[in-house]
Design a protein around this motif. Sequence first.
Motif, PDB file in Angstrom:
ATOM      1  N   LEU A  29     -54.158  17.295  53.328  1.00 31.62           N
ATOM      2  CA  LEU A  29     -52.862  15.433  53.659  1.00 31.62           C
ATOM      3  C   LEU A  29     -53.192  13.777  53.440  1.00 31.62           C
ATOM      4  CD1 LEU A  29     -49.483  15.098  55.424  1.00 31.62           C
ATOM      5  CD2 LEU A  29     -51.204  14.153  57.276  1.00 31.62           C
ATOM      6  N   LEU A  36     -52.010   7.441  55.409  1.00 29.43           N
ATOM      7  CA  LEU A  36     -51.629   8.073  56.860  1.00 29.43           C
ATOM      8  C   LEU A  36     -52.704   8.070  58.045  1.00 29.43           C
ATOM      9  CD1 LEU A  36     -49.347  11.212  55.832  1.00 29.43           C
ATOM     10  CD2 LEU A  36     -48.970   9.356  56.900  1.00 29.43           C
ATOM     11  N   LEU A  39     -52.416   5.855  61.000  1.00 30.05           N
ATOM     12  CA  LEU A  39     -51.715   5.612  61.689  1.00 30.05           C
ATOM     13  C   LEU A  39     -52.682   6.029  63.071  1.00 30.05           C
ATOM     14  CD1 LEU A  39     -48.616   6.044  59.846  1.00 30.05           C
ATOM     15  CD2 LEU A  39     -49.441   4.515  59.972  1.00 30.05           C
ATOM     16  N   PHE A  40     -53.607   6.966  62.623  1.00 25.65           N
ATOM     17  CA  PHE A  40     -54.281   7.295  63.953  1.00 25.65           C
ATOM     18  C   PHE A  40     -55.185   5.853  64.385  1.00 25.65           C
ATOM     19  CE2 PHE A  40     -53.390  10.783  61.913  1.00 25.65           C
ATOM     20  CZ  PHE A  40     -52.701  11.634  62.937  1.00 25.65           C
ATOM     21  N   TYR A  42     -57.762   5.284  66.364  1.00 26.42           N
ATOM     22  CA  TYR A  42     -58.845   5.817  66.381  1.00 26.42           C
ATOM     23  C   TYR A  42     -59.831   6.069  65.054  1.00 26.42           C
ATOM     24  CZ  TYR A  42     -56.585  10.393  67.124  1.00 26.42           C
ATOM     25  OH  TYR A  42     -55.708  11.538  67.231  1.00 26.42           O
ATOM     26  N   HIS A  61     -56.070  15.874  67.546  1.00 27.70           N
ATOM     27  CA  HIS A  61     -54.359  16.218  67.271  1.00 27.70           C
ATOM     28  C   HIS A  61     -53.779  17.047  66.178  1.00 27.70           C
ATOM     29  CE1 HIS A  61     -51.417  14.701  64.481  1.00 27.70           C
ATOM     30  NE2 HIS A  61     -50.613  14.276  64.992  1.00 27.70           N
ATOM     31  N   LYS A  64     -52.645  20.290  68.565  1.00 29.65           N
ATOM     32  CA  LYS A  64     -51.603  19.415  68.963  1.00 29.65           C
ATOM     33  C   LYS A  64     -50.989  20.590  67.811  1.00 29.65           C
ATOM     34  CE  LYS A  64     -53.205  15.455  71.445  1.00 29.65           C
ATOM     35  NZ  LYS A  64     -52.678  14.172  70.971  1.00 29.65           N
ATOM     36  N   VAL A  65     -51.179  20.423  66.418  1.00 35.54           N
ATOM     37  CA  VAL A  65     -49.803  20.048  65.204  1.00 35.54           C
ATOM     38  C   VAL A  65     -49.690  21.702  65.859  1.00 35.54           C
ATOM     39  CG1 VAL A  65     -49.784  19.987  63.290  1.00 35.54           C
ATOM     40  CG2 VAL A  65     -50.976  17.972  64.620  1.00 35.54           C
ATOM     41  N   VAL A  68     -48.066  23.091  68.364  1.00 38.67           N
ATOM     42  CA  VAL A  68     -46.667  22.998  67.807  1.00 38.67           C
ATOM     43  C   VAL A  68     -45.652  23.837  66.971  1.00 38.67           C
ATOM     44  CG1 VAL A  68     -44.850  21.358  67.064  1.00 38.67           C
ATOM     45  CG2 VAL A  68     -46.593  20.708  69.033  1.00 38.67           C
ATOM     46  N   LEU A  89     -40.659  14.451  70.549  1.00 36.20           N
ATOM     47  CA  LEU A  89     -42.043  13.987  69.479  1.00 36.20           C
ATOM     48  C   LEU A  89     -42.089  13.680  68.130  1.00 36.20           C
ATOM     49  CD1 LEU A  89     -45.137  15.666  69.177  1.00 36.20           C
ATOM     50  CD2 LEU A  89     -44.464  17.517  68.232  1.00 36.20           C
ATOM     51  N   LYS A  92     -42.385   9.919  69.362  1.00 35.98           N
ATOM     52  CA  LYS A  92     -43.665   9.671  69.721  1.00 35.98           C
ATOM     53  C   LYS A  92     -44.027   8.908  68.315  1.00 35.98           C
ATOM     54  CE  LYS A  92     -44.476  11.849  74.198  1.00 35.98           C
ATOM     55  NZ  LYS A  92     -44.533  13.651  74.911  1.00 35.98           N
ATOM     56  N   HIS A  93     -43.354   9.627  67.332  1.00 31.18           N
ATOM     57  CA  HIS A  93     -44.117   9.663  65.987  1.00 31.18           C
ATOM     58  C   HIS A  93     -43.515   8.561  65.075  1.00 31.18           C
ATOM     59  CE1 HIS A  93     -46.689  13.386  66.315  1.00 31.18           C
ATOM     60  NE2 HIS A  93     -47.199  13.517  65.457  1.00 31.18           N
ATOM     61  N   VAL A  96     -46.160   5.485  67.262  1.00 31.50           N
ATOM     62  CA  VAL A  96     -46.879   5.394  65.679  1.00 31.50           C
ATOM     63  C   VAL A  96     -47.108   4.999  64.775  1.00 31.50           C
ATOM     64  CG1 VAL A  96     -48.338   6.281  67.992  1.00 31.50           C
ATOM     65  CG2 VAL A  96     -47.059   7.763  65.560  1.00 31.50           C
ATOM     66  N   VAL A  98     -45.513   6.856  61.890  1.00 29.66           N
ATOM     67  CA  VAL A  98     -45.112   7.581  61.127  1.00 29.66           C
ATOM     68  C   VAL A  98     -43.443   7.892  60.183  1.00 29.66           C
ATOM     69  CG1 VAL A  98     -44.891   9.958  61.046  1.00 29.66           C
ATOM     70  CG2 VAL A  98     -46.672   8.912  61.963  1.00 29.66           C
ATOM     71  N   VAL A 106     -46.649  16.438  54.539  1.00 31.77           N
ATOM     72  CA  VAL A 106     -46.543  17.691  55.712  1.00 31.77           C
ATOM     73  C   VAL A 106     -46.088  19.073  55.425  1.00 31.77           C
ATOM     74  CG1 VAL A 106     -46.639  18.334  58.016  1.00 31.77           C
ATOM     75  CG2 VAL A 106     -46.587  15.622  57.772  1.00 31.77           C
TER      76      VAL A 106
HETATM   77  C1  HEM Z   1     -49.651  12.720  68.803  1.00 25.33           C
HETATM   78  C2  HEM Z   1     -50.103  11.150  64.133  1.00 25.33           C
HETATM   79  C3  HEM Z   1     -47.483  15.109  62.095  1.00 25.33           C
HETATM   80  C4  HEM Z   1     -48.239  17.113  66.869  1.00 25.33           C
HETATM   81  C5  HEM Z   1     -49.920  11.697  67.230  1.00 25.33           C
HETATM   82  C6  HEM Z   1     -50.800  10.740  67.338  1.00 25.33           C
HETATM   83  C7  HEM Z   1     -50.756  10.264  66.637  1.00 25.33           C
HETATM   84  C8  HEM Z   1     -50.464  10.832  65.334  1.00 25.33           C
HETATM   85  C9  HEM Z   1     -51.191   8.492  66.126  1.00 25.33           C
HETATM   86  C10 HEM Z   1     -50.990  10.164  68.671  1.00 25.33           C
HETATM   87  C11 HEM Z   1     -52.559   9.692  69.212  1.00 25.33           C
HETATM   88  C12 HEM Z   1     -52.687  11.288  69.164  1.00 25.33           C
HETATM   89  O1  HEM Z   1     -52.137  11.979  70.306  1.00 25.33           O
HETATM   90  O2  HEM Z   1     -53.833  12.059  69.299  1.00 25.33           O
HETATM   91  C13 HEM Z   1     -49.896  11.815  63.252  1.00 25.33           C
HETATM   92  C14 HEM Z   1     -48.996  11.611  61.517  1.00 25.33           C
HETATM   93  C15 HEM Z   1     -48.637  13.261  61.676  1.00 25.33           C
HETATM   94  C16 HEM Z   1     -48.417  13.486  62.161  1.00 25.33           C
HETATM   95  C17 HEM Z   1     -49.720  10.136  60.890  1.00 25.33           C
HETATM   96  C18 HEM Z   1     -48.127  13.135  59.600  1.00 25.33           C
HETATM   97  C19 HEM Z   1     -48.060  12.392  59.275  1.00 25.33           C
HETATM   98  C20 HEM Z   1     -47.952  15.500  63.423  1.00 25.33           C
HETATM   99  C21 HEM Z   1     -47.012  17.359  63.019  1.00 25.33           C
HETATM  100  C22 HEM Z   1     -46.910  17.515  64.619  1.00 25.33           C
HETATM  101  C23 HEM Z   1     -47.881  17.045  65.771  1.00 25.33           C
HETATM  102  C24 HEM Z   1     -46.591  17.693  62.297  1.00 25.33           C
HETATM  103  C25 HEM Z   1     -46.159  18.964  65.113  1.00 25.33           C
HETATM  104  C26 HEM Z   1     -45.765  19.471  64.001  1.00 25.33           C
HETATM  105  C27 HEM Z   1     -48.661  15.869  68.175  1.00 25.33           C
HETATM  106  C28 HEM Z   1     -48.388  16.433  69.229  1.00 25.33           C
HETATM  107  C29 HEM Z   1     -48.858  14.635  69.320  1.00 25.33           C
HETATM  108  C30 HEM Z   1     -49.165  13.964  68.782  1.00 25.33           C
HETATM  109  C31 HEM Z   1     -47.997  17.629  69.763  1.00 25.33           C
HETATM  110  C32 HEM Z   1     -49.427  14.590  71.079  1.00 25.33           C
HETATM  111  C33 HEM Z   1     -47.571  13.498  71.884  1.00 25.33           C
HETATM  112  C34 HEM Z   1     -48.087  13.294  73.289  1.00 25.33           C
HETATM  113  O3  HEM Z   1     -48.462  12.425  73.487  1.00 25.33           O
HETATM  114  O4  HEM Z   1     -47.077  13.784  74.089  1.00 25.33           O
HETATM  115  N1  HEM Z   1     -50.048  12.183  66.594  1.00 25.33           N
HETATM  116  N2  HEM Z   1     -48.712  13.410  63.734  1.00 25.33           N
HETATM  117  N3  HEM Z   1     -47.948  15.521  64.524  1.00 25.33           N
HETATM  118  N4  HEM Z   1     -48.237  14.047  67.414  1.00 25.33           N
HETATM  119 FE1  HEM Z   1     -49.108  14.202  65.165  1.00 25.33          FE
END
Ligand code: HEM
Length: 147
Positions: A29, A36, A39-40, A42, A61, A64-65, A68, A89, A92-93, A96, A98, A106
């Motif tokens: 990715l 991308l 966007l994190f 950290y 992260h 977590k992905v 899911v 979810l 939340k994205h 941040v 996204v 992705v």
């Molecule tokens: C949380 C970015 C794709 C699942 C987050 C956070 C960021 C982020 C910055 C908050 C910080 C953290 O928890 O680490 C992204 C980016 C993605 C992406 C840039 C791709 C473009 C995905 C996908 C999934 C996912 C595809 C699952 C299908 C989660 C989950 C959280 C999270 C479960 C925690 C949410 C919470 O705090 O309840 N993501 N993410 N992310 N992301 Fe992603």
Amino acid sequence: GKDKELIRGSWESLGNNKVPHGVVMFSRLFELDPALLSLFHYSTNCGSTQDCLSSPEFLDHVTKVMLVIDAAVSHLDDLHSLEDFLLNLGRKHQAVGVNTQSFAVVGESLLYMLQCSLGQAYTAPLRQAWLNMYSIVVAAMSRGWAK
Ligand code: HEM
């Protein structure tokens, strides 16, 4: 049906620890769309993309992905039961920064990881089965962007 069997069987064949597969997915990715990474919040704590991906926050992260995706695979018979969770979810994205367009990249990265991990078992019907499930997940998450 056949799609569900293909998805369940292939997901199971990746083994219990899905994190290394998630790392392959996110390496891809960030290779396809390096922006991308920023966007994190950290991401400033690490140097190269590879350094980032091995940092605890990024591995968190990725974990977590994978959880899911695991939930989606476990709920193939009633994916709609995940709708509220996925909508939130998505919210939340959006928060941040996204963009829903990024979900295409992705998805491409997910398929890349499956191809790497499954080898010969990665077939056209299997690819399509995963795409079908992924598009349902993305549609649900995308509702989080609606006003
Ligand atoms: C949380 C970015 C794709 C699942 C987050 C956070 C960021 C982020 C910055 C908050 C910080 C953290 O928890 O680490 C992204 C980016 C993605 C992406 C840039 C791709 C473009 C995905 C996908 C999934 C996912 C595809 C699952 C299908 C989660 C989950 C959280 C999270 C479960 C925690 C949410 C919470 O705090 O309840 N993501 N993410 N992310 N992301 Fe992603």
